[in-house]
Each structure stands twice: as structure tokens, then as C-alpha cells.
Design a protein around this motif. Structure first.
Motif, PDB file in Angstrom:
ATOM      1  N   ARG A   2      14.976  -2.253  21.691  1.00  0.00           N
ATOM      2  CA  ARG A   2      15.705  -1.499  23.175  1.00  0.00           C
ATOM      3  C   ARG A   2      15.262   0.036  23.051  1.00  0.00           C
ATOM      4  O   ARG A   2      15.346   0.648  21.996  1.00  0.00           O
ATOM      5  CB  ARG A   2      17.078  -1.809  23.347  1.00  0.00           C
ATOM      6  CG  ARG A   2      17.188  -3.187  23.638  1.00  0.00           C
ATOM      7  CD  ARG A   2      18.765  -3.454  23.956  1.00  0.00           C
ATOM      8  NE  ARG A   2      19.049  -4.831  24.560  1.00  0.00           N
ATOM      9  CZ  ARG A   2      19.119  -5.997  23.934  1.00  0.00           C
ATOM     10  NH1 ARG A   2      18.817  -6.165  22.616  1.00  0.00           N
ATOM     11  NH2 ARG A   2      19.256  -6.989  24.504  1.00  0.00           N
ATOM     12  N   GLN A   7      13.035  -0.672  30.456  1.00  0.00           N
ATOM     13  CA  GLN A   7      13.010  -1.995  30.388  1.00  0.00           C
ATOM     14  C   GLN A   7      11.698  -2.262  29.278  1.00  0.00           C
ATOM     15  O   GLN A   7      10.968  -1.620  28.928  1.00  0.00           O
ATOM     16  CB  GLN A   7      12.615  -2.551  31.731  1.00  0.00           C
ATOM     17  CG  GLN A   7      13.512  -2.108  32.517  1.00  0.00           C
ATOM     18  CD  GLN A   7      13.392  -2.681  34.121  1.00  0.00           C
ATOM     19  OE1 GLN A   7      12.365  -3.284  34.337  1.00  0.00           O
ATOM     20  NE2 GLN A   7      14.522  -2.647  35.061  1.00  0.00           N
ATOM     21  N   TRP A   9       8.805  -5.430  28.659  1.00  0.00           N
ATOM     22  CA  TRP A   9       8.115  -6.326  29.237  1.00  0.00           C
ATOM     23  C   TRP A   9       6.981  -7.110  28.420  1.00  0.00           C
ATOM     24  O   TRP A   9       6.364  -6.226  27.634  1.00  0.00           O
ATOM     25  CB  TRP A   9       7.627  -5.900  30.713  1.00  0.00           C
ATOM     26  CG  TRP A   9       8.434  -5.648  31.562  1.00  0.00           C
ATOM     27  CD1 TRP A   9       9.453  -4.485  31.676  1.00  0.00           C
ATOM     28  CD2 TRP A   9       9.240  -6.587  32.731  1.00  0.00           C
ATOM     29  NE1 TRP A   9      10.370  -4.823  32.716  1.00  0.00           N
ATOM     30  CE2 TRP A   9      10.105  -5.931  33.347  1.00  0.00           C
ATOM     31  CE3 TRP A   9       8.645  -7.882  33.043  1.00  0.00           C
ATOM     32  CZ2 TRP A   9      10.752  -6.425  34.481  1.00  0.00           C
ATOM     33  CZ3 TRP A   9       9.418  -8.228  34.143  1.00  0.00           C
ATOM     34  CH2 TRP A   9      10.547  -7.645  34.924  1.00  0.00           C
ATOM     35  N   TYR A  30       6.962  -0.955  27.231  1.00  0.00           N
ATOM     36  CA  TYR A  30       8.404  -0.288  27.709  1.00  0.00           C
ATOM     37  C   TYR A  30       7.967   0.577  29.224  1.00  0.00           C
ATOM     38  O   TYR A  30       6.712   1.141  29.203  1.00  0.00           O
ATOM     39  CB  TYR A  30       8.677   0.736  27.026  1.00  0.00           C
ATOM     40  CG  TYR A  30       9.494   0.278  25.690  1.00  0.00           C
ATOM     41  CD1 TYR A  30      10.754  -0.292  25.678  1.00  0.00           C
ATOM     42  CD2 TYR A  30       8.784   0.130  24.217  1.00  0.00           C
ATOM     43  CE1 TYR A  30      11.263  -0.752  24.483  1.00  0.00           C
ATOM     44  CE2 TYR A  30       9.306  -0.478  23.334  1.00  0.00           C
ATOM     45  CZ  TYR A  30      10.492  -0.908  23.216  1.00  0.00           C
ATOM     46  OH  TYR A  30      11.118  -1.321  22.118  1.00  0.00           O
ATOM     47  N   HIS A  33      10.747   0.475  34.915  1.00  0.00           N
ATOM     48  CA  HIS A  33      10.579  -0.794  35.631  1.00  0.00           C
ATOM     49  C   HIS A  33       9.377  -1.312  35.297  1.00  0.00           C
ATOM     50  O   HIS A  33       8.412  -0.917  34.755  1.00  0.00           O
ATOM     51  CB  HIS A  33      10.890  -0.297  37.172  1.00  0.00           C
ATOM     52  CG  HIS A  33       9.857   0.348  37.747  1.00  0.00           C
ATOM     53  ND1 HIS A  33       8.544   0.110  38.293  1.00  0.00           N
ATOM     54  CD2 HIS A  33       9.721   1.955  38.171  1.00  0.00           C
ATOM     55  CE1 HIS A  33       7.885   0.760  38.995  1.00  0.00           C
ATOM     56  NE2 HIS A  33       8.530   1.916  38.521  1.00  0.00           N
ATOM     57  N   CYS A  34       9.256  -2.611  35.867  1.00  0.00           N
ATOM     58  CA  CYS A  34       7.976  -3.420  35.501  1.00  0.00           C
ATOM     59  C   CYS A  34       6.594  -2.867  35.824  1.00  0.00           C
ATOM     60  O   CYS A  34       5.719  -2.974  35.040  1.00  0.00           O
ATOM     61  CB  CYS A  34       8.291  -4.973  36.205  1.00  0.00           C
ATOM     62  SG  CYS A  34       7.018  -6.038  35.949  1.00  0.00           S
ATOM     63  N   ARG A  60      10.556 -10.333  31.374  1.00  0.00           N
ATOM     64  CA  ARG A  60      11.296  -9.283  30.654  1.00  0.00           C
ATOM     65  C   ARG A  60      11.982  -9.615  29.689  1.00  0.00           C
ATOM     66  O   ARG A  60      12.648 -10.588  29.437  1.00  0.00           O
ATOM     67  CB  ARG A  60      12.598  -8.745  31.934  1.00  0.00           C
ATOM     68  CG  ARG A  60      13.351  -7.495  31.422  1.00  0.00           C
ATOM     69  CD  ARG A  60      13.992  -7.014  32.631  1.00  0.00           C
ATOM     70  NE  ARG A  60      14.854  -6.022  32.052  1.00  0.00           N
ATOM     71  CZ  ARG A  60      15.790  -5.263  32.781  1.00  0.00           C
ATOM     72  NH1 ARG A  60      15.951  -5.576  33.899  1.00  0.00           N
ATOM     73  NH2 ARG A  60      16.398  -4.070  32.247  1.00  0.00           N
ATOM     74  N   ASP A  62      13.969  -7.270  27.171  1.00  0.00           N
ATOM     75  CA  ASP A  62      14.972  -6.347  26.840  1.00  0.00           C
ATOM     76  C   ASP A  62      16.445  -6.965  27.185  1.00  0.00           C
ATOM     77  O   ASP A  62      17.434  -6.736  26.572  1.00  0.00           O
ATOM     78  CB  ASP A  62      14.947  -5.045  27.241  1.00  0.00           C
ATOM     79  CG  ASP A  62      14.988  -4.999  28.770  1.00  0.00           C
ATOM     80  OD1 ASP A  62      15.906  -4.421  29.198  1.00  0.00           O
ATOM     81  OD2 ASP A  62      13.990  -5.191  29.280  1.00  0.00           O
ATOM     82  N   THR A  63      16.683  -7.904  27.937  1.00  0.00           N
ATOM     83  CA  THR A  63      17.484  -8.577  28.435  1.00  0.00           C
ATOM     84  C   THR A  63      17.948  -9.928  27.482  1.00  0.00           C
ATOM     85  O   THR A  63      18.887 -10.508  27.735  1.00  0.00           O
ATOM     86  CB  THR A  63      17.534  -8.976  29.889  1.00  0.00           C
ATOM     87  OG1 THR A  63      16.654  -9.954  30.055  1.00  0.00           O
ATOM     88  CG2 THR A  63      17.650  -7.794  30.712  1.00  0.00           C
TER      89      THR A  63
END
Length: 293
Positions: A2, A7, A9, A30, A33-34, A60, A62-63
Motif C-alpha cells: 500500500r 491504488q 492494480w 500504483y 486511479h486505474c 485492483r 490494494d483492497t
């Protein structure tokens, strides 16, 4: 894995090694956004020998709890990791694999259907109980922009233009914006060409062109399908004839990324964020129309 305000991906990238060989590469990136992470990845892919790189699959990361990079990945830049080994294969004549248009991509999760089922074809449905003829066309990345603008000109006349901002964009409510000053083909095409990344290539919006003739709506959906809904059989038949003239074929076995496939939506790096997009719409005399729930 992180970074603050970033984010993380995964991207499966496809491209060419040369005129005889295709290639796949696996990347991790990183970005805010995507789309930003993807743009960095595409540049790194080119530097590593992948010509004409396209995004095929993404996820994604990092979630996800406890995600760790595979041991074989190498750090390429401060924000990019990749598998050093690329997977090449010999190109064969008439080989075709659907490349998702900018704004949408297959997810890495196993889907119900095989991606090879998706072809650049259309389905045309007869008049339903509401008196509406329906048409849907799948077009891949390389042709979508030009094809949508051509189909816009297939309409007999144009008198309204709307944009829906979808609720999964920043998890806000769906919004409808009407372009009060955009009521003919030329001004709509000019607007779209000035804002390609934020409209045609934005996976969080539907763009709708309306004609009073047959209460017709031509829509480029958030899934990057071209749809026509009309009560005029003449408009319907004329539209289909011109789509056929472009080289597209009708099918009964119609597949698209929206149904039967896990997928992600994104917006390109050079597109406006939701706040900036609404500001741009206001400057272009769009009006926010209240949606009845």
C-alpha cells in the motif's frame, strides 16, 4: 503493498513482439486511479518490447487483505513491477481476440463465459410490447470511436444530447446532464471529439443522442456498446443497412462484456475526474436534470 492515496492494480497486457509474434505481459502498478496506473504500465510495456500494447484483464489489489507480490516480479520503476518473462506466440492468419474498448476491461476472476465468444457483431430485435425496436453493436478498441461517430450520422436528425454519470463512479448517485446547446450532429460530434477521454473512453458514463423521429435514442453505454432504441421502423432499417455497409454482421449468438463476464470500469489518465467533469459540463451549458426515484 500500500502507498498513501494510491491504488494498486494488476494488468494483463497484450501486444506484438513483431509482425509474426504476439505477446502477453504481467504488470503491477500504483496510481491515483486505474487509468493513471494503466498509462504508466503501457509506457513500461513499450520499453520492454511490447508493441501496440492493449489492456485485456485487470484487478485492483490494494483492497485485498494480505496480498503479496509473486516472488518472480521485478521492480521496474518506483510504481511498476512486472514478470520479467513475456509470453509470446506465433500469430496466425485470421486469428481474432476481442480487445475491450478503453474504459472497460475483463477482470481476472473466472467468468461464466469464454471471452472468445465476443465478436464485433450486432443483434437486432423486433418491436417489443412498447413498440420499440432494439439494436446492439459490439465494437472493439480500435474501431469504437470512429464507429460511434459514424452511427450518430446515420440518424435522420438530432435534437438532444444527454450524459449519465453512473452511480459506481466514486460511489455517488447517478446523475443526468442535458446539453442544452448541443442539438445538432455537428456540435455534438465536436463536443465528443474535444472530450474523448472523458466521454467516449470513460467507463463511468452513458452518452445518449436523441432524435424526435421515432423517439430514437442512440447510446454509447458505460460498457462501450452502441445501442439504438426507436419506434420508427424506417429509422431502424436504415440504421441497420448503414451498419452493414460498415462491414458488421448480424448474429443471433450475441455476447458482450456486460453480461456473463466479470469486468472493471475505469477512466483514462487524461480524463477529468467526476468533479472536474461536472464543472466542464456546466461551462458547456449542460443542465443537471433531477432523476425521479
Amino acid at each position: 503493498m500500500r502507498k498513501k492515496n494510491m491504488q494498486f492494480w494488476y494488468f494483463l497486457i497484450h501486444g506484438l513482439l513483431d509482425d509474426k509474434n504476439g505477446v502477453y505481459g504481467n504488470f503491477y502498478a500504483y496510481g491515483k486511479h486505474c487509468g493513471e496506473a494503466l498509462e504508466k504500465t503501457l509506457e513500461v510495456a513499450k520499453l520492454n518490447g511490447i508493441q501496440k500494447p492493449d489492456l485485456i484483464e485487470t484487478s485492483r489489489l490494494d483492497t485485498l487483505d494480505g496480498f503479496e507480490l509473486p516472488e518472480e516480479t521485478e521492480k521496474v520503476t518506483s510504481d511498476i513491477y512486472m514478470f520479467p518473462k513475456l509470453h509470446s506466440y506465433e500469430l496466425k492468419k485470421n486469428d481474432y481476440s476481442f480487445v475491450p474498448p478503453v474504459g472497460v476491461a475483463f477482470a481476472t476472476d473466472e467468468s461464466e463465459l469464454d471471452t472468445e465468444l465476443i465478436k464485433e457483431k450486432f443483434v437486432a430485435l423486433n418491436k417489443n410490447d412498447n413498440g420499440v425496436f432494439e439494436f446492439e453493436l459490439v465494437v472493439d478498441k480500435s474501431k469504437l470511436h470512429d464507429t460511434f461517430l459514424k452511427t450518430l450520422n446515420f440518424l435522420p436528425s438530432v435534437d438532444a444530447f444527454w450524459i449519465y454519470l453512473k452511480d459506481h463512479w466514486d460511489n455517488e448517485e447517478t446523475e443526468l446532464w442535458a446539453g442544452k446547446a448541443l442539438n445538432d450532429k455537428e456540435t455534438i460530434v465536436n463536443f465528443l471529439n474535444r472530450n474523448v477521454a472523458s466521454t467516449i473512453e470513460n467507463g463511468f458514463v452513458d452518452t445518449v443522442v436523441h432524435s424526435f423521429t421515432g423517439e430514437t435514442n442512440l447510446t454509447l453505454t458505460e460498457h462501450k456498446k452502441i445501442q439504438l432504441h426507436t419506434k420508427s421502423e424506417d429509422v431502424f432499417k436504415n440504421f441497420i443497412g448503414k451498419v452493414v455497409d460498415l462491414g458488421f454482421e448480424q448474429t443471433k449468438d450475441f455476447y458482450d462484456i456486460e453480461f456473463g463476464y466479470h469486468h472493471w470500469h475505469y477512466r483514462p489518465e487524461n480524463s477529468l475526474d467526476r468533479k472536474g467533469f461536472k464543472k466542464m459540463l456546466k461551462k458547456n451549458h449542460f443542465e443537471n436534470i433531477e432523476l425521479k426515484i
